[in-house]
Design a protein around this motif. Structure first.
Motif, PDB file in Angstrom:
ATOM      1  N   VAL A  54       1.908   0.555  -7.174  1.00 39.29           N
ATOM      2  CA  VAL A  54       1.068   1.086  -6.108  1.00 39.29           C
ATOM      3  C   VAL A  54       0.470   2.389  -6.630  1.00 39.29           C
ATOM      4  N   GLU A  55      -0.849   2.422  -6.684  1.00 45.02           N
ATOM      5  CA  GLU A  55      -1.557   3.593  -7.219  1.00 45.02           C
ATOM      6  C   GLU A  55      -1.031   3.964  -8.605  1.00 45.02           C
ATOM      7  N   THR A  95       0.836  -1.197   0.000  1.00 42.60           N
ATOM      8  CA  THR A  95       0.000   0.000   0.000  1.00 42.60           C
ATOM      9  C   THR A  95       0.877   1.256   0.000  1.00 42.60           C
TER      10      THR A  95
END
Length: 292
Positions: free
Chosen positions: A184-185, A146
């Motif tokens: 991530v993102e 994350t």
């Protein structure tokens, strides 16, 4: 002094001169070696025999991979330094790892000692070769990385970097293919590290093979983030240059231009013996015109 004894001494002196000039000629280029490449030989033959062989090959600098519990390959740091001095090998970098635990004070105490031990040996770069995330290596699909993980990791790296800089040591991170393949993102972990690791206190030791293995071109990173990669891992599928799959010329050109001051051969898969492939790698780079 009788004639036979005189001739014998002259012969020994000439032999010593030939051996020393032969080694010097091999060391026209400052080629470094990550000792992880010979980890099995270290176990079977001992570290001194490996250092002796590495010096004969012509390598100038070492990157260590044997710091455990305050010892370097089982030796007190300064005793190990004396051993490398014996074979005229510089210790310019070292891989050291400690993941974040539930005890931040213990984590920083570990790094404080590691930094001091390496500063005492005159080591310039202290490199963490893995991410400090609890769920990394191997990354767990059921516990994806994350943005909070990224931020905590970079905060950890930045804190260590400040401690290291205060002692004249430069702290950094060494990548593998995971940091390029996992996003991530919408952005690879590696790109987040480049953005969030403080360039004033940390560096990235780019492993050119793992960048390529992760689907990216190391030259692009060297050009777009100039100055962030003072040291590199020069690595191939097996011995450097053996596969013919990597064009190292553009990599070295871009690396020098952006400020590379050193690099280390790393061999992890072998066609011959580890010693043979480490020698092959040295010879390949020593002959390459694009390598200074």
């Amino acid at each position: 002094m009788n004639k036979i004894k005189y001739i014998g001494l002259m012969f020994l002196g000439l032999l010593a001169f030939i051996l020393s000039t032969s080694l010097d000629s091999k060391r026209d280029k400052e080629i470094g070696l990550q000792l992880w490449s010979l980890k099995d030989d270290v176990k079977s033959q001992g570290i001194e025999k490996v250092l002796e062989e590495v010096a004969k090959m012509g390598y100038s600098n070492l990157e260590l991979a044997g710091y455990r519990k305050g010892l370097v390959y089982g030796m007190e740091p300064m005793d190990f330094k004396k051993l490398t001095d014996k074979y005229d090998l510089g210790i310019t970098s070292s891989h050291v790892a400690r993941k974040m635990s539930d005890n931040p004070e213990a984590d920083m105490a570990f790094w404080k000692k590691a930094i001091q031990d390496h500063a005492d040996m005159g080591v310039k770069y202290l490199i963490m070769p893995i991410m400090p995330l609890k769920n990394s290596y191997p990354y767990k699909e059921e516990q994806p990385v994350t943005m909070e993980d990224i931020n905590k990791s970079c905060d950890y790296f930045n804190e260590i970097g400040k401690m290291a800089k205060a002692k004249g040591v430069i702290f950094g991170f060494h990548n593998h293919g995971h940091e390029h393949r996992i996003e991530v993102e919408g952005k690879p972990i590696f790109d987040w590290l480049l953005e969030k690791m403080d360039p004033e206190n940390t560096v990235i030791e780019m492993d050119v093979y793992w960048v390529k293995d992760g689907g990216y071109n190391p030259v692009d990173y060297l050009k777009s983030h100039a100055g962030r990669f003072p040291i590199l891992h020069i690595k191939d599928k097996r011995a450097v240059g053996e596969s013919g799959e990597t064009d190292f010329g553009p990599i070295f050109k871009a690396a020098y231009k952006q400020g590379m001051v050193g690099y280390y051969v790393e061999v992890e898969e072998y066609k011959g013996t580890p010693m043979e492939d480490v020698q092959f790698s040295f010879d390949y780079l020593n002959k390459a015109k694009y390598v200074k």
